[in-house]
Design a protein around this motif. Sequence first.
Motif, mmCIF file in Angstrom:
data_model
loop_
_atom_site.group_PDB
_atom_site.id
_atom_site.type_symbol
_atom_site.label_atom_id
_atom_site.label_comp_id
_atom_site.label_asym_id
_atom_site.label_seq_id
_atom_site.Cartn_x
_atom_site.Cartn_y
_atom_site.Cartn_z
ATOM 1 N N PRO A 1 0.804 -1.397 -0.294
ATOM 2 C CA PRO A 1 0.374 0.498 -0.622
ATOM 3 C C PRO A 1 1.118 1.560 0.203
ATOM 4 N N LEU A 2 2.039 1.623 0.429
ATOM 5 C CA LEU A 2 3.146 2.536 0.607
ATOM 6 C C LEU A 2 3.132 2.676 -0.456
ATOM 7 N N PRO A 3 2.935 4.004 -1.618
ATOM 8 C CA PRO A 3 3.340 4.091 -3.173
ATOM 9 C C PRO A 3 5.135 4.774 -3.042
ATOM 10 N N ASP A 4 5.066 4.600 -4.374
ATOM 11 C CA ASP A 4 6.031 5.040 -5.216
ATOM 12 C C ASP A 4 7.320 4.383 -4.481
ATOM 13 N N LEU A 5 7.511 2.691 -3.810
ATOM 14 C CA LEU A 5 8.325 2.196 -3.810
ATOM 15 C C LEU A 5 9.299 1.905 -5.380
ATOM 16 N N PRO A 6 10.212 1.784 -4.805
ATOM 17 C CA PRO A 6 11.305 0.688 -6.022
ATOM 18 C C PRO A 6 11.051 -0.246 -6.277
ATOM 19 N N GLY A 7 11.014 -0.447 -8.145
ATOM 20 C CA GLY A 7 10.491 -2.062 -8.436
ATOM 21 C C GLY A 7 11.734 -2.583 -9.330
ATOM 22 N N TYR A 8 12.297 -3.297 -10.262
ATOM 23 C CA TYR A 8 13.722 -3.359 -11.216
ATOM 24 C C TYR A 8 13.167 -3.730 -12.440
ATOM 25 N N LEU A 9 13.138 -2.036 -12.789
ATOM 26 C CA LEU A 9 13.328 -2.211 -14.433
ATOM 27 C C LEU A 9 14.138 -2.912 -15.657
ATOM 28 N N ALA A 10 13.922 -3.310 -16.181
ATOM 29 C CA ALA A 10 15.457 -3.547 -17.389
ATOM 30 C C ALA A 10 15.067 -4.045 -18.885
ATOM 31 N N TYR A 11 16.011 -3.655 -19.221
ATOM 32 C CA TYR A 11 15.747 -3.279 -20.861
ATOM 33 C C TYR A 11 17.525 -3.676 -21.661
ATOM 34 N N ALA A 12 17.194 -4.089 -23.232
ATOM 35 C CA ALA A 12 18.232 -4.048 -23.918
ATOM 36 C C ALA A 12 18.410 -2.808 -25.264
ATOM 37 N N GLU A 13 18.931 -1.916 -25.704
ATOM 38 C CA GLU A 13 19.357 -1.211 -26.966
ATOM 39 C C GLU A 13 20.570 -1.043 -27.782
ATOM 40 N N VAL A 14 20.685 -1.695 -28.719
ATOM 41 C CA VAL A 14 22.109 -2.068 -29.150
ATOM 42 C C VAL A 14 22.995 -0.293 -29.444
ATOM 43 N N ALA A 15 21.846 0.876 -28.832
ATOM 44 C CA ALA A 15 22.452 1.674 -28.863
ATOM 45 C C ALA A 15 21.377 3.177 -27.963
ATOM 46 N N ASP A 16 23.006 3.880 -27.231
ATOM 47 C CA ASP A 16 21.411 5.128 -26.907
ATOM 48 C C ASP A 16 20.609 5.633 -27.413
ATOM 49 N N LEU A 17 19.416 5.645 -27.384
ATOM 50 C CA LEU A 17 18.015 6.164 -27.662
ATOM 51 C C LEU A 17 17.632 5.430 -29.334
ATOM 52 N N ALA A 18 18.491 4.105 -29.215
ATOM 53 C CA ALA A 18 18.158 2.913 -30.827
ATOM 54 C C ALA A 18 16.949 2.307 -29.447
ATOM 55 N N PRO A 19 15.608 2.196 -30.033
ATOM 56 C CA PRO A 19 14.278 1.310 -30.114
ATOM 57 C C PRO A 19 14.982 0.271 -29.470
ATOM 58 N N ARG A 20 14.067 -0.055 -27.979
ATOM 59 C CA ARG A 20 14.794 -0.626 -26.734
ATOM 60 C C ARG A 20 14.264 -1.932 -27.618
ATOM 61 N N GLN A 21 14.416 -3.122 -27.429
ATOM 62 C CA GLN A 21 14.712 -5.064 -28.479
ATOM 63 C C GLN A 21 13.566 -5.455 -27.157
ATOM 64 N N TRP A 22 13.772 -5.297 -25.584
ATOM 65 C CA TRP A 22 12.431 -5.629 -24.349
ATOM 66 C C TRP A 22 13.112 -4.756 -23.728
ATOM 67 N N VAL A 23 11.777 -4.854 -22.836
ATOM 68 C CA VAL A 23 11.945 -4.865 -21.663
ATOM 69 C C VAL A 23 11.824 -5.451 -20.293
ATOM 70 N N ALA A 24 11.990 -5.481 -19.431
ATOM 71 C CA ALA A 24 11.637 -6.312 -18.117
ATOM 72 C C ALA A 24 10.482 -5.705 -16.889
ATOM 73 N N ALA A 25 10.500 -5.750 -16.545
ATOM 74 C CA ALA A 25 9.518 -4.769 -14.957
ATOM 75 C C ALA A 25 8.895 -5.931 -13.864
ATOM 76 N N PHE A 26 9.693 -5.645 -12.745
ATOM 77 C CA PHE A 26 9.297 -6.435 -11.242
ATOM 78 C C PHE A 26 8.944 -5.299 -10.748
ATOM 79 N N SER A 27 7.462 -5.614 -9.723
ATOM 80 C CA SER A 27 6.515 -4.802 -9.487
ATOM 81 C C SER A 27 7.586 -4.756 -7.822
#
Length: 242
Positions: free
Chosen positions: A179-205
């Motif tokens: 119930p606590l707001p604004d707690l951090p989770g985990y975010l993971a992703y891959a991209e071949v270059a900065d600002l390139a489209p991300r190939q995939w994203v994973a998020a864990f609450s």
Amino acid sequence: MPFSHRHNPTHGPSSDGPAVRVSPRYLAGDDGLLADRVTAALTGAGWSHRTTRHSTPRLHSFDQLRGADWLQGAPELFLDDSVVVWTLFARRHVEGLPVWTAHFTLHTPHEPVVAFATALATTPDVVRGTESGRAALEPLAEADWAPDPTDAGNTFWAPRLQACVSHRALPPEIHDGNPLPDLPGYLAYAEVADLAPRQWVAAFSPSTPPDLVRAFTECLADPSPVERTTVPADAEGYLFYT
């Protein structure tokens, strides 16, 4: 790096015929096997199938307190404009809401998702608390991923800065039972270059057990080559073939 919405890259075959071994695995795509490999891991652990009221396949543990939804046919959530195809969760009561959720978009390499799913299926207690933490990032440091100098201890970058895992605030669409707001989770992703489209994203609450996320990061950072018959078109020039 701020979370932003971008278009998903076009994935295509690099070759036809026998499989090749490639690295790094975080750029290798899923070879079209993300659904099959995760399903096989969970059914191998004794999970069953059923169809939800939304007509999407759900795999669930015997007590129905742990589950996984394959959502490609009925997309509900997008991360960086890429459709989430697997949502895994755990809850305390059959009729209760999930204590935590984990989400994986199309083209996430199947090996780390299988590692996470296997940990979910085999860990005795996956709703023991609502704590988050940095323990899931330790395999990245051990694999010589670089800490972000602007976010030391919370964000790690793969060599050549083509993948990232961060302990951070998540998009509001990622639901969690704390119930606590604004707690951090985990975010993971891959991209071949900065600002390139991300190939995939994973998020864990935020309440996802760190040892389950650790199973994902440990597999993601493993430098061992993986077998593929096709690779993402935009990654071909960045992969090593063995």
